[in-house]
Motif scaffolding. Structure first.
Motif, PDB file in Angstrom:
ATOM      1  N   VAL A  59      42.459 -29.287  27.098  1.00 19.19           N
ATOM      2  CA  VAL A  59      43.813 -28.738  27.030  1.00 19.19           C
ATOM      3  C   VAL A  59      44.126 -28.150  28.394  1.00 19.19           C
ATOM      4  O   VAL A  59      43.427 -27.246  28.871  1.00 19.19           O
ATOM      5  N   SER A  60      45.155 -28.653  29.032  1.00 14.08           N
ATOM      6  CA  SER A  60      45.496 -28.212  30.384  1.00 14.08           C
ATOM      7  C   SER A  60      46.297 -26.915  30.351  1.00 14.08           C
ATOM      8  O   SER A  60      46.845 -26.523  29.313  1.00 14.08           O
ATOM      9  N   ASP A  61      46.361 -26.254  31.510  1.00 13.87           N
ATOM     10  CA  ASP A  61      47.182 -25.046  31.616  1.00 13.87           C
ATOM     11  C   ASP A  61      48.644 -25.362  31.350  1.00 13.87           C
ATOM     12  O   ASP A  61      49.387 -24.538  30.807  1.00 13.87           O
TER      13      ASP A  61
ATOM     14  N   THR B 178      51.092 -23.474  28.681  1.00 11.71           N
ATOM     15  CA  THR B 178      52.388 -22.913  29.069  1.00 11.71           C
ATOM     16  C   THR B 178      53.492 -23.470  28.177  1.00 11.71           C
ATOM     17  O   THR B 178      54.384 -22.739  27.728  1.00 11.71           O
ATOM     18  N   ASP B 179      53.411 -24.755  27.890  1.00  7.49           N
ATOM     19  CA  ASP B 179      54.403 -25.399  27.037  1.00  7.49           C
ATOM     20  C   ASP B 179      54.379 -24.796  25.625  1.00  7.49           C
ATOM     21  O   ASP B 179      55.411 -24.685  24.968  1.00  7.49           O
ATOM     22  N   MET B 180      53.195 -24.381  25.169  1.00  2.23           N
ATOM     23  CA  MET B 180      53.069 -23.805  23.832  1.00  2.23           C
ATOM     24  C   MET B 180      53.668 -22.400  23.750  1.00  2.23           C
ATOM     25  O   MET B 180      53.957 -21.901  22.657  1.00  2.23           O
ATOM     26  N   VAL B 181      53.832 -21.740  24.895  1.00  3.90           N
ATOM     27  CA  VAL B 181      54.355 -20.377  24.898  1.00  3.90           C
ATOM     28  C   VAL B 181      55.830 -20.326  25.263  1.00  3.90           C
ATOM     29  O   VAL B 181      56.610 -19.596  24.658  1.00  3.90           O
TER      30      VAL B 181
ATOM     31  N   SER C 280      53.713 -19.171  15.979  1.00  5.06           N
ATOM     32  CA  SER C 280      53.704 -17.707  15.944  1.00  5.06           C
ATOM     33  C   SER C 280      54.600 -17.124  17.027  1.00  5.06           C
ATOM     34  O   SER C 280      55.246 -16.085  16.828  1.00  5.06           O
ATOM     35  N   ILE C 281      54.663 -17.774  18.183  1.00  4.81           N
ATOM     36  CA  ILE C 281      55.588 -17.338  19.247  1.00  4.81           C
ATOM     37  C   ILE C 281      57.020 -17.524  18.779  1.00  4.81           C
ATOM     38  O   ILE C 281      57.875 -16.647  18.942  1.00  4.81           O
TER      39      ILE C 281
ATOM     40  N   ARG D  47      44.440 -25.658  19.850  1.00  2.00           N
ATOM     41  CA  ARG D  47      45.059 -26.895  20.304  1.00  2.00           C
ATOM     42  C   ARG D  47      44.049 -28.043  20.289  1.00  2.00           C
ATOM     43  O   ARG D  47      44.372 -29.159  19.880  1.00  2.00           O
ATOM     44  N   LEU D  48      42.810 -27.753  20.713  1.00  2.00           N
ATOM     45  CA  LEU D  48      41.762 -28.771  20.680  1.00  2.00           C
ATOM     46  C   LEU D  48      41.503 -29.222  19.242  1.00  2.00           C
ATOM     47  O   LEU D  48      41.343 -30.416  18.974  1.00  2.00           O
TER      48      LEU D  48
END
Length: 710
Positions: free
Chosen positions: A111-113, A117-120, A128-129, A175-176
């Motif tokens: 899972v890349s940074d 970032t996209d998940m937040v 949850s966000i 995510r994994l």
């Protein structure tokens, strides 16, 4: 906090920390309390997962995280029972992280940074966000508030920063896990042939006749089932008899109950309180100082009063009533005031005569019966006796007594009669309601009077002397019982003791039968309480006296089961019945195979127990025979026969069957099987998460040694 730094480069707004609580649920785990008697030992691991040891400190850290989560969400400290459940949760979380991580690494999943970032704050925001930053009024998610919050995170208190750090740390493994399970779920496929067979199975029907011989017609005593036969059955069905570690015990409980002397002591003190209560200038203050679980004085109608107080009506202001002993508690009631209430209350008894149907004839019969009973009562018959004999509702056991009730709680016709009465006594006429015909006796006519009642309660608790006596009895029992034989002899010699058996206790169990909070007893059964060292307990060992609530418990270890396939002893009753049915089936099949002719002729030749029945509209996909239950083999065989062709005897679930189709209705050809394919795929996908978890857990060769510590 690499993710925070990455996000801040793209953020420029700030918001308060009010949503941290909503983010915390992502932090899985457990909480740790209590003492570890093994701190001095070299081996501080609580188990092993996929070849990797789970150290005590690692487990403790997970528990501590969840402790903070639980306190913040529930606003209280968790009790011991909750801690047990949360410890299981912590263990499962570690199992997931360790065992699944090895799968992720083998597949090269990452899972890349940028993904995080996209998940937040991107296009695929974590649920949850999204929930935390959605406006409750408009229902709109505002990504600017997320950026604003993150921009100011370093200015918040350390607890808020740590909470988001935990949330951040869980994003990547979550995510994994989603990627991994989606890979497997995407492999779910339903062929056209499978979909066609599914459609056909749901639509194809058969009408059939069948000869049925139930297993119960063959006496159990005529067949002897040996341990060798049971073992052979287990070996043949190993998949059905997979077990975890287990322990079996026998135990006795020695209750710490208040004696007559204890009750007398409490009553003496309550009598003194009654005198003080009568002279107390402020009743509410007296109740607060002297009552267990005090409540403020309140105005009560007779319908809401305790029965003991109702028996004293009418009540006198300023008087103390009691003490009354009930359910282990002494109660005092002081009448602080009286006034006319808003609702009337009354007490009545009734005899309900219901009609057997809805026709005019059944109604007339019910009315005639009710009139007959009413006339008997008018002639001197006892109302309560008549209610027990003729009543048709739940009040027959109490002689028709309905107790006190307020206006508005009964059907209108009934209330009109009761609250229209001005005095106690039998109402001269029947009252008809939607329930039937009522014969009504007014026990206490309506009243609007209510009384302000102040209540003092004192429970009857065992004294130290009583508790010491129970403890001494437990120690005496322990002294007499040194092994299984002497334990049973000691129990048999004391008629006040009752031996109870608990089978298959798991390592993580918190309760033993109905004994709650029995974790120490379970740990003892596994030799992990520190008294003899891990694994030191053996069959026949007797436990110390455990204090569980208001009782002492002494147990003896009677059985051990290791993880793997169940042994004969642990499943003997269940498997004996199954093996016996197999033997009965062979006996019945052999006798039926010798019979010839029609089903009726075969039944006649077989003799007692054989019966011929019909079953219509039997559906292949449901495998149910109406009136008989689930019989998948017999149903499947019926669809493989021609009309009029009899099957060979079949060993079924309930007995042996011979089936003969009378007519069949084939499934119509389906032009489109897409709906069936989607339904089957959805079913398989829904099971995937659980199956994946269990498969990886099994492959991880888990060794759970938590009983050393908890």
């Amino acid at each position: 906090m690499a993710l925070i730094n990455t996000i801040r480069e793209k953020s420029g707004w700030a918001v308060g920390a009010i949503v941290i609580g909503l983010l915390l649920f992502m932090v899985g785990g457990d909480l740790f309390t209590g003492q570890n008697s093994f701190f001095g030992r070299n081996d501080r691991s609580v188990g092993e997962i996929a070849g990797e040891k789970v150290e005590y400190d690692q487990f403790q850290a997970t528990l501590e995280q969840a402790k903070q989560q639980f306190i913040q969400q529930q606003g209280r400290q968790p009790d011991e029972q909750t801690m047990g459940y949360l410890r299981d949760q912590a263990w499962n979380q570690l199992l997931y992280r360790i065992a699944f991580q090895k799968q992720f690494e083998e597949l090269g999943l990452k899972v890349s940074d940028e993904e995080l970032t996209d998940m937040v704050q991107g296009n695929n925001v974590h649920p949850s966000i999204r929930q935390a930053f959605t406006d409750q009024q408009t229902g709109q998610f505002d990504v600017l508030k997320v950026k604003e919050y993150l921009r100011n995170l370093d200015k918040m208190d350390p607890q808020a920063q740590a909470a988001f750090a935990n949330f951040e740390n869980n994003l990547r493994p979550e995510r994994l896990g989603t990627k991994y399970t989606n890979l497997l779920k995407m492999s779910t496929y339903v062929t056209t042939a499978e979909a066609k067979r599914y459609n056909e199975a749901q639509a194809a029907q058969v009408n059939l006749r069948y000869l049925f011989v139930p297993y119960f017609t063959v006496s159990d005593s005529s067949l002897k089932v040996t341990d060798e036969q049971i073992q052979a059955y287990i070996d043949k069905n190993k998949g059905r008899y997979k077990v975890e570690d287990g322990r079996s015990i026998e135990y006795v409980t020695i209750p710490v109950t208040a004696s007559q002397e204890d009750s007398t002591t409490v009553r003496t003190s309550v009598n003194e309180l009654a005198t003080q209560f009568a002279a107390a200038p402020v009743d509410s203050a007296f109740v607060k100082l002297n009552s267990e679980n005090p409540t403020s004085p309140a105005y009560l109608s007779p319908a809401d009063m305790p029965e003991k107080l109702r028996e004293q009506l009418p009540l006198q202001v300023g008087k103390v009533y009691g003490p009354y002993a009930e359910n282990g508690t002494f109660s005092l009631y002081k009448i602080s005031g009286q006034k006319a209430g808003e609702q009337a209350a009354a007490r009545a008894s009734h005899i309900l005569i219901k009609a057997d149907g809805t026709s005019p004839e059944t109604d007339a019969a019910a009315k005639a019966k009710a009139t007959e009973v009413l006339n008997k009562i008018k002639g001197g018959a006892d109302f309560a006796a008549m209610a027990r004999q003729y009543g048709t509702d739940g009040t027959t056991a109490t002689g028709g007594d309905l107790g006190w009730f307020q206006q508005g709680r009964m059907v209108p016709e009934f209330e009109k009669a009761v609250f229209g009465a001005s005095s106690a006594g039998l109402l001269p006429n029947l009252v008809k309601t939607s329930f039937g015909y009522h014969i009504i006796k007014i026990t206490a006519p309506k009243t609007t009077q209510s009384y302000q009642v102040a209540t003092v309660k004192k429970s009857i608790q065992p004294t130290d002397g009583t508790r010491d006596a129970a403890y001494n009895k437990a120690q005496e029992m322990k002294g007499q019982a040194t092994n299984l034989e002497t334990f049973r002899k000691a129990v048999a010699a004391d008629k006040s003791l009752q031996k109870v058996e608990a089978k298959g206790l798991g390592r993580g169990d918190q309760a033993v039968n109905n004994l709650q909070g029995a974790r120490d007893l379970v740990r003892w059964a596994y030799g992990a309480d520190g008294s003899q060292g891990p694994g030191a307990q053996g069959i026949g060992d007797v436990s110390p006296a455990f204090e569980l609530g208001d009782q002492y418990v002494i147990a003896v270890l009677t059985g051990e089961r290791t993880k793997g396939t169940a042994d004969v002893a642990s499943v003997k009753p269940e498997v004996t019945a199954l093996v016996r049915n197999e033997l009965k089936a062979e006996q019945i099949k052999q006798k039926l195979s010798a019979a010839k002719g029609t089903l009726e002729q075969m039944a006649q030749a077989y003799g007692n127990g054989a019966q011929v029945k019909t079953a219509d509209n039997v559906v292949l996909g449901q495998a149910m025979i109406p009136g008989l239950g689930s019989e998948p083999v017999a149903v499947g065989r019926a669809f493989g026969l021609k009309v009029g062709q009899k099957s060979a005897p079949i060993a079924g679930e309930q007995g042996v069957l011979v089936v003969e189709p009378v007519s069949t209705t084939p499934a119509p050809a389906a032009a489109d099987v897409q709906a069936a394919r989607q339904q089957l795929a959805a079913q398989r996908t829904a099971r995937a998460d659980g199956l994946i978890y269990e498969a990886i857990k099994q492959q991880a060769n888990v060794k759970d040694n938590r009983t050393k510590f908890f």
